[in-house]
Design an enzyme around this catalytic site. Sequence first.
Site, PDB file in Angstrom:
ATOM      1  N   LYS A  58       0.819  -1.219   0.000  1.00  0.00           N
ATOM      2  CA  LYS A  58       0.000   0.000   0.000  1.00  0.00           C
ATOM      3  C   LYS A  58       0.855   1.272   0.000  1.00  0.00           C
ATOM      4  O   LYS A  58       0.360   2.345  -0.309  1.00  0.00           O
ATOM      5  CB  LYS A  58      -0.951   0.003   1.194  1.00  0.00           C
ATOM      6  CG  LYS A  58      -2.049  -1.031   1.059  1.00  0.00           C
ATOM      7  CD  LYS A  58      -3.089  -0.912   2.169  1.00  0.00           C
ATOM      8  CE  LYS A  58      -4.220  -1.895   1.991  1.00  0.00           C
ATOM      9  NZ  LYS A  58      -3.795  -3.297   2.224  1.00  0.00           N
TER      10      LYS A  58
HETATM   11  C1  LIG Z   1      -4.496  -4.394   1.540  1.00  0.00           C
HETATM   12  C2  LIG Z   1      -3.760  -5.688   1.509  1.00  0.00           C
HETATM   13  C3  LIG Z   1      -4.155  -6.761   0.676  1.00  0.00           C
HETATM   14  C4  LIG Z   1      -5.393  -6.697  -0.181  1.00  0.00           C
HETATM   15  O1  LIG Z   1      -5.254  -5.810  -1.268  1.00  0.00           O
HETATM   16  P1  LIG Z   1      -6.543  -5.354  -2.099  1.00  0.00           P
HETATM   17  O2  LIG Z   1      -6.025  -4.387  -3.088  1.00  0.00           O
HETATM   18  O3  LIG Z   1      -7.473  -4.732  -1.088  1.00  0.00           O
HETATM   19  O4  LIG Z   1      -7.134  -6.568  -2.699  1.00  0.00           O
HETATM   20  C5  LIG Z   1      -3.387  -7.911   0.649  1.00  0.00           C
HETATM   21  N1  LIG Z   1      -2.299  -8.045   1.431  1.00  0.00           N
HETATM   22  C6  LIG Z   1      -1.881  -7.042   2.252  1.00  0.00           C
HETATM   23  C7  LIG Z   1      -0.678  -7.258   3.110  1.00  0.00           C
HETATM   24  C8  LIG Z   1      -2.594  -5.835   2.329  1.00  0.00           C
HETATM   25  O5  LIG Z   1      -2.186  -4.879   3.155  1.00  0.00           O
END
Ligand SMILES: *Cc1c(COP(=O)(O)O)cnc(C)c1O
Length: 436
Positions: A107
């Site tokens: 993210k």
């Molecule tokens: C947010 C997140 C996900 C999921 O990602 P999406 O884009 O919401 O499908 C998977 N793994 C981790 C570690 C995350 O922080």
Amino acid sequence: MKYYSTNRSVPEASLSEAVIKGLAPDRGLYMPAGINPLPQAFFRDMQRMTFQEISHAVAEAFFGEDVPAGELREIVYDALSFDTPVVPVTEDIYSLELFHGPTLAFKDVGARFMARMLRYFVSREGDGRPVTVLVATSGDTGSAVANGFLGVEGIDVVVLYPKGKVSEIQEKQFATLGRNITALEVDGTFDDCQRLVKAAFLDEELNGKFRLSSANSINVARFLPQAFYYFHAYAQLQRLGKAENVVFCVPSGNFGNLTAGLFARRMGLPVKRFIAANNRNDIFLEYLKTGEYAPRASVATLANAMDVGDPSNFARIYDLYGGSHEAVCREIGGYRYTDDEIREIMRETYRKTGYVLDPHGACGFGALRNGLQPGETGVFLETAHPAKFRDTVEAAIGAPVEMPERLRKFMEGDKRSIGVSSAFRDFKAFLLAREA
Ligand SMILES: *Cc1c(COP(=O)(O)O)cnc(C)c1O
């Protein structure tokens, strides 16, 4: 480029409107009105380009009409100053490590890009009201957003999180920062935090004093940059001579990451197909099997960033395929894993290869182990560093997990949260008092 809402009941927005608003006024998600393919020469030259150079070219295709070239280059180079390497785990399965940013999770890419793009639009179109980003978090989003905006001039961030319901590592990553980041420890649940943020957006007095923005994962400035690393991964496979029949496998919760991959493919990236990996929250897998989209309450799992019962980006996937279940199934497959299976995958992979998976990446690796066909090269997105889930991972693999220096630094910081009740009037009073 214009941006339309997936609900199609409001006029199209400009990029700056879409970025500042986040969600469309009809509660739909913004989609770019067109997807610009990249030229053939780019795909040929890509393997000699860096992550920043590749990202810049892709960003030009998305945002080039709306952001002057020099600004866009600066946003990309400033936001993406870390690597996203592809690392072999088995002969045919590679890990795309997206955890080399400030909070060790994927993210960071979107959050940092969005922070810098929002700063650009605000500096161009500011109206004197201070810009305040409100973000409700159950853990990981808060840290990525807070660190993405840390030190970004002209923008204050208020992170709301439920008291006692986030892990210590998560809390330290957003509650120790200070400067333009304020952490509010809400005496309530994550739903209370979300309710407070929503109420603030509807409050006239607050909106008169502040320009409120959300750094939600549905924001196009957070969502679209996630396409960059699919290109970078592919370029690395080209260098290894493994770029035939590439299958990307994405551990998914709200499906933003996977949907960004679908955009990369539409821009010409030669991806054979995608696999969505779920934990027990397998609403998308059920949709693939039945054609029915049936959201339900989420359940808690070891891969908790994927505990989503109504994935917000499903609306974007549905829109991209014109609602055709058959078309979706042609390009996307799916698997799901229980907590026991996640532990087993972490243990077996460590035993056989020495590679340490986090619980989210374990779902991704597991789905490739189950679904990869002969002649295909699989790449799973390793979305978080295993040290972020240290206790779970160590218990599963029976070996210590190294704590990266960056994470250790966070752990040494002092928590500076401010406690508030879950009543809106207290939250509002807090915001209004900040102005002075
Ligand atoms: C947010 C997140 C996900 C999921 O990602 P999406 O884009 O919401 O499908 C998977 N793994 C981790 C570690 C995350 O922080």
